[in-house]
Design a protein around this motif. Sequence first.
Motif, mmCIF file in Angstrom:
data_model
loop_
_atom_site.group_PDB
_atom_site.id
_atom_site.type_symbol
_atom_site.label_atom_id
_atom_site.label_comp_id
_atom_site.label_asym_id
_atom_site.label_seq_id
_atom_site.Cartn_x
_atom_site.Cartn_y
_atom_site.Cartn_z
ATOM 1 N N ILE A 186 0.527 -1.292 0.107
ATOM 2 C CA ILE A 186 0.066 -0.300 -0.653
ATOM 3 C C ILE A 186 0.778 1.408 0.163
ATOM 4 O O ILE A 186 0.461 2.059 -0.865
ATOM 5 C CB ILE A 186 -1.091 0.247 0.912
ATOM 6 N N PHE A 187 2.101 1.106 0.639
ATOM 7 C CA PHE A 187 2.975 2.039 1.081
ATOM 8 C C PHE A 187 3.281 2.411 -0.938
ATOM 9 O O PHE A 187 3.746 4.176 -0.843
ATOM 10 C CB PHE A 187 3.962 2.331 1.490
ATOM 11 N N GLY A 188 4.230 1.295 -1.347
ATOM 12 C CA GLY A 188 4.947 1.510 -2.582
ATOM 13 C C GLY A 188 3.845 2.051 -2.943
ATOM 14 O O GLY A 188 4.119 3.316 -4.127
ATOM 15 N N PHE A 189 2.731 1.991 -3.673
ATOM 16 C CA PHE A 189 1.175 2.137 -4.959
ATOM 17 C C PHE A 189 1.112 3.566 -4.947
ATOM 18 O O PHE A 189 1.109 3.679 -5.315
ATOM 19 C CB PHE A 189 0.739 0.837 -4.683
ATOM 20 N N ASN A 190 0.947 3.879 -3.339
ATOM 21 C CA ASN A 190 -0.053 5.288 -2.987
ATOM 22 C C ASN A 190 1.303 6.146 -3.068
ATOM 23 O O ASN A 190 0.908 7.787 -2.882
ATOM 24 C CB ASN A 190 -0.412 5.339 -1.458
ATOM 25 N N VAL A 191 3.148 5.933 -2.702
ATOM 26 C CA VAL A 191 3.241 7.059 -2.780
ATOM 27 C C VAL A 191 4.021 6.801 -4.754
ATOM 28 O O VAL A 191 4.148 8.827 -5.196
ATOM 29 C CB VAL A 191 5.068 6.123 -2.600
ATOM 30 N N ILE A 192 3.964 6.400 -5.977
ATOM 31 C CA ILE A 192 3.766 7.115 -6.844
ATOM 32 C C ILE A 192 2.498 7.394 -7.177
ATOM 33 O O ILE A 192 2.182 8.609 -7.967
ATOM 34 C CB ILE A 192 3.384 5.585 -7.619
ATOM 35 N N PHE A 193 1.200 7.221 -6.523
ATOM 36 C CA PHE A 193 0.288 7.859 -6.672
ATOM 37 C C PHE A 193 0.203 9.503 -6.504
ATOM 38 O O PHE A 193 -0.173 10.634 -7.143
ATOM 39 C CB PHE A 193 -1.391 7.775 -5.603
ATOM 40 N N TRP A 194 1.050 9.502 -5.448
ATOM 41 C CA TRP A 194 1.177 10.923 -4.435
ATOM 42 C C TRP A 194 2.300 11.549 -5.157
ATOM 43 O O TRP A 194 1.652 12.723 -5.111
ATOM 44 C CB TRP A 194 2.014 10.678 -2.807
ATOM 45 N N CYS B 30 -0.052 6.565 2.036
ATOM 46 C CA CYS B 30 1.431 6.450 1.960
ATOM 47 C C CYS B 30 1.951 6.682 3.267
ATOM 48 O O CYS B 30 2.257 5.437 3.881
ATOM 49 C CB CYS B 30 1.704 7.338 0.788
ATOM 50 N N ILE B 31 0.887 7.730 3.686
ATOM 51 C CA ILE B 31 1.278 8.200 5.555
ATOM 52 C C ILE B 31 0.257 7.170 6.230
ATOM 53 O O ILE B 31 1.103 6.416 7.163
ATOM 54 C CB ILE B 31 0.562 9.483 6.188
ATOM 55 N N GLY B 32 -0.679 6.641 5.895
ATOM 56 C CA GLY B 32 -1.883 5.489 6.860
ATOM 57 C C GLY B 32 -0.813 4.246 6.808
ATOM 58 O O GLY B 32 -0.855 3.961 8.376
ATOM 59 N N ALA B 33 -0.270 4.147 5.578
ATOM 60 C CA ALA B 33 0.098 2.475 6.200
ATOM 61 C C ALA B 33 1.442 2.977 6.523
ATOM 62 O O ALA B 33 1.780 1.579 7.347
ATOM 63 C CB ALA B 33 0.111 1.836 4.486
ATOM 64 N N ILE C 83 -8.652 -1.416 -2.205
ATOM 65 C CA ILE C 83 -9.957 -0.704 -0.741
ATOM 66 C C ILE C 83 -9.767 -2.162 -0.009
ATOM 67 O O ILE C 83 -9.250 -1.576 1.640
ATOM 68 C CB ILE C 83 -11.559 -0.642 -0.519
ATOM 69 N N CYS C 84 -9.813 -3.463 0.246
ATOM 70 C CA CYS C 84 -9.912 -3.971 0.714
ATOM 71 C C CYS C 84 -8.472 -5.047 1.851
ATOM 72 O O CYS C 84 -8.420 -5.039 2.610
ATOM 73 C CB CYS C 84 -9.940 -6.102 -0.311
ATOM 74 N N LEU C 85 -7.940 -3.914 0.880
ATOM 75 C CA LEU C 85 -5.996 -3.558 0.988
ATOM 76 C C LEU C 85 -5.734 -3.441 2.432
ATOM 77 O O LEU C 85 -5.901 -3.007 3.550
ATOM 78 C CB LEU C 85 -5.334 -4.137 0.024
ATOM 79 N N ALA C 86 -6.738 -1.973 2.459
ATOM 80 C CA ALA C 86 -6.171 -0.628 3.251
ATOM 81 C C ALA C 86 -6.975 -1.288 4.497
ATOM 82 O O ALA C 86 -7.065 -1.405 5.556
ATOM 83 C CB ALA C 86 -7.138 0.438 2.790
ATOM 84 N N GLN C 87 -8.533 -2.329 4.470
ATOM 85 C CA GLN C 87 -9.306 -2.305 5.527
ATOM 86 C C GLN C 87 -8.548 -3.808 6.232
ATOM 87 O O GLN C 87 -8.478 -3.680 7.151
ATOM 88 C CB GLN C 87 -10.465 -3.079 5.194
ATOM 89 N N ASN C 88 -8.324 -3.785 4.975
ATOM 90 C CA ASN C 88 -6.875 -6.029 5.936
ATOM 91 C C ASN C 88 -6.111 -4.835 6.536
ATOM 92 O O ASN C 88 -5.996 -5.060 7.767
ATOM 93 C CB ASN C 88 -6.764 -6.911 4.113
ATOM 94 N N LEU C 89 -5.591 -4.357 5.571
ATOM 95 C CA LEU C 89 -4.477 -3.627 7.341
ATOM 96 C C LEU C 89 -4.921 -2.596 8.275
ATOM 97 O O LEU C 89 -4.455 -2.579 10.067
ATOM 98 C CB LEU C 89 -3.585 -2.684 6.633
#
Length: 304
Positions: A19-27, A80-83, A287-293
Motif C-alpha cells: 500500500i505504501f509503495g503503490f500510494n507513493v507513486i500516486f502521491w 502512503c502515510i496511513g500505511a 479498499i480491501c487491502l486498506a481494510q485488511n491493514l
Amino acid sequence: MSGKHYKGPEVSCCIKYFIFGFNVIFWFLGIAFLGIGLWAWNEKGVLSNISSITDLGGFDPVWLFLVVGGVMFILGFAGCIGALRENTFLLKFFSVFLGIIFFLELTAGVLAFVFKDWIKDQLYFFINNNIRAYRDDIDLQNLIDFTQEYWQCCGAFGADDWNLNIYFNCTDSNASRERCGVPFSCCTKDPAEDVINTQCGYDARQKPVSGISSCHLARRVFGGAFAYAQCCFCDTLLSSSLVKEVDQQIVIYTKGCVPQFEKWLQDNLTIVAGIFIGIALLQIFGICLAQNLVSDIEAVRASW
C-alpha cells in the motif's frame, strides 16, 4: 524455562509496504499534475489575477490537471502515510474516499447508459459552448483542435456549428479573415503537405462552387500553390471544364464530433469497458487491502 513463546497478532508487512509503495507513486503523480496545472495558470496570468478564472466562457482544460492531481494527491497522501505510520484514521479515510469515487463512477456509468439522449444533448451543448470560446484560451483551443483532428470531425454535429464563433460565423457584419471558415483542425489531411497549413480552413464554408470557396478549392486541388491575391485567376480556373463539381468533403471534415465519438465508442467498446473494469477492480483491491491493514493494526492494539 520453556523455549516456546506466545505469538500474538501481527501487522502484515507485505500489505503495509505494498500500500505504501503503490500510494507513493500516486502521491508523486498527483504533485506532478498539480504542478503542471499551476504552471499553466501562471503562464496565463491566472494566479496573478484570480478573478480571471471566471472570465473564460468555455472549459479550461487546466481544471482537469488540478482536479485529477488534487484527488491523486489526497489519496496518495492518506494511503502512503496511513500505511507507513499505521494510522487507522488515514487508512479509513483512504478506503472511504476511494469507495466514494468508485460509487460515483458506477453511478455515472449507469446514468450514462439509461439517459443516453440526455448525455448526447449535454455533450452537444458543451462542445458548442466551447466553440464560442475557441479563441479565448490557448489550452481550450488546443483541446478542440486535438479532438477534431483525432476523430476527424468538425463542430458538434457539423462544420456549420462554427457559426457560433464570432470569428468564423458567416454574417455580413463579421470582418474577420476567418469569416465563413473553420479551424485548421477541421481540414482533411493532404499527404503532400509536410507543414501544417493553418489557413486551410479559410472560406471553407462559402458556397460559390458546390459549397466551397472557389479560391480555397483551387489552392487545395492544385497543391496549395495559389495565394489569396490570385483569386481572380482561381475563379477563372474553376469555371473551366477542369473542375466542375467538388464536394466539401475534399476540403474539410463534414461529420460532427458527437456522432464520431459515438462511432469511436462503439468500435472500441470492448477496450473502453476493459479499462473501466480494470480501474474498478484496482479500486476494490485497494479498499480491501486498506481494510485488511486496519484490521491487523486494530487486532495488534487490542492484544496490548
